[in-house]
Write a protein that holds these residues in place. Structure first.
Motif, short mmCIF file in Angstrom:
data_model
loop_
_atom_site.label_atom_id
_atom_site.label_comp_id
_atom_site.label_asym_id
_atom_site.label_seq_id
_atom_site.Cartn_x
_atom_site.Cartn_y
_atom_site.Cartn_z
N PRO A 172 43.38 21.75 108.63
CA PRO A 172 44.24 20.80 109.35
C PRO A 172 45.32 21.51 110.17
CG PRO A 172 43.98 20.16 107.04
CD PRO A 172 43.39 21.53 107.19
N ALA A 173 45.70 20.88 111.28
CA ALA A 173 46.69 21.46 112.19
C ALA A 173 48.01 21.73 111.49
CB ALA A 173 46.90 20.53 113.39
N GLU A 174 48.43 20.86 110.58
CA GLU A 174 49.71 21.09 109.90
C GLU A 174 49.65 22.33 109.00
OE1 GLU A 174 47.45 17.77 107.80
OE2 GLU A 174 48.16 18.08 109.84
N VAL A 175 48.47 22.61 108.45
CA VAL A 175 48.31 23.83 107.65
C VAL A 175 48.35 25.06 108.56
CG1 VAL A 175 46.73 25.11 106.15
CG2 VAL A 175 47.03 22.65 105.83
N VAL A 176 47.70 24.99 109.70
CA VAL A 176 47.73 26.09 110.67
C VAL A 176 49.17 26.39 111.07
CG1 VAL A 176 47.04 26.81 112.98
CG2 VAL A 176 45.40 25.65 111.51
N TYR A 200 53.09 33.58 108.45
CA TYR A 200 52.68 34.56 107.44
C TYR A 200 51.65 35.51 108.04
CZ TYR A 200 54.93 31.35 104.26
OH TYR A 200 55.84 30.55 103.65
N SER A 201 51.77 36.79 107.71
CA SER A 201 50.84 37.77 108.27
C SER A 201 49.76 38.21 107.28
CB SER A 201 51.61 39.01 108.74
OG SER A 201 52.27 39.60 107.65
N ASP A 202 49.92 37.89 106.01
CA ASP A 202 48.92 38.29 105.01
C ASP A 202 47.69 37.39 105.10
OD1 ASP A 202 50.64 40.23 104.11
OD2 ASP A 202 51.45 38.99 102.51
N SER A 203 46.70 37.73 104.26
CA SER A 203 45.51 36.90 104.21
C SER A 203 45.89 35.47 103.87
CB SER A 203 44.53 37.43 103.16
OG SER A 203 43.42 36.56 103.07
N HIS A 204 45.28 34.53 104.51
CA HIS A 204 45.65 33.13 104.35
C HIS A 204 44.83 32.40 103.30
CE1 HIS A 204 47.13 33.77 108.67
NE2 HIS A 204 48.16 33.80 107.86
N TRP A 205 43.85 33.07 102.68
CA TRP A 205 43.03 32.41 101.66
C TRP A 205 43.88 31.80 100.56
CZ3 TRP A 205 38.37 30.95 102.55
CH2 TRP A 205 37.47 31.74 103.26
N GLU A 206 44.82 32.58 100.05
CA GLU A 206 45.63 32.13 98.92
C GLU A 206 46.44 30.87 99.28
OE1 GLU A 206 45.74 35.30 100.12
OE2 GLU A 206 44.64 36.36 98.57
N ILE A 207 47.00 30.85 100.48
CA ILE A 207 47.81 29.71 100.91
C ILE A 207 46.92 28.50 101.13
CG2 ILE A 207 49.39 28.85 102.68
CD1 ILE A 207 50.26 31.83 103.07
N VAL A 208 45.78 28.67 101.78
CA VAL A 208 44.86 27.56 102.01
C VAL A 208 44.41 27.01 100.67
CG1 VAL A 208 42.61 26.91 102.94
CG2 VAL A 208 44.13 28.34 104.29
N ARG A 209 44.06 27.87 99.74
CA ARG A 209 43.62 27.45 98.41
C ARG A 209 44.73 26.66 97.72
NH1 ARG A 209 42.37 32.26 95.81
NH2 ARG A 209 40.46 32.30 97.01
N ALA A 210 45.96 27.16 97.78
CA ALA A 210 47.08 26.48 97.14
C ALA A 210 47.34 25.11 97.76
CB ALA A 210 48.34 27.33 97.22
N LEU A 211 47.24 25.01 99.06
CA LEU A 211 47.46 23.73 99.74
C LEU A 211 46.37 22.72 99.40
CD1 LEU A 211 48.69 24.99 103.21
CD2 LEU A 211 50.04 23.78 101.49
N ASN A 212 45.15 23.21 99.12
CA ASN A 212 44.06 22.30 98.73
C ASN A 212 44.29 21.71 97.35
OD1 ASN A 212 42.45 22.19 100.99
ND2 ASN A 212 41.38 24.07 100.45
N ILE A 260 44.25 32.87 110.16
CA ILE A 260 44.18 31.57 110.83
C ILE A 260 44.68 31.67 112.27
CG2 ILE A 260 45.13 29.22 110.82
CD1 ILE A 260 43.18 29.46 108.60
N ASN A 261 45.73 32.44 112.47
CA ASN A 261 46.33 32.54 113.80
C ASN A 261 45.35 33.06 114.84
OD1 ASN A 261 48.81 31.76 112.63
ND2 ASN A 261 49.26 33.88 112.12
#
Length: 67
Positions: A44-48, A54-66, A6-7
């Motif tokens: 969303p900006a707050e998710v970004v 975090y430096s790892d892949s962000h898929w897992e975090i985005v999925r969890a936040l959804n 994301i970064n």
């Protein structure tokens, strides 16, 4: 599964060679960039802001936040 950053707004695709799959060389790069921007604009900006540390892949975090 591809990895996302994301970064840097990057998507890292796995290098798979499968029958019937279009190679990256044949993909319209302008269309790919447009779709990539559209995808990152849906986060969303707050998710970004959360993902910046975090430096790892962000898929897992985005999925969890959804969820």
């Amino acid at each position: 599964m591809p990895k996302i950053d994301i970064n840097k707004q990057l998507i890292y695709l796995p290098k798979l060679i499968l029958p019937g799959v279009v190679s990256r060389a044949k993909v319209n790069q302008a269309e790919l960039e447009k779709r990539k921007r559209e995808f990152f604009n849906t986060v969303p900006a707050e998710v970004v802001n959360i993902l910046k540390c975090y430096s790892d892949s962000h898929w897992e975090i985005v999925r969890a936040l959804n969820m």
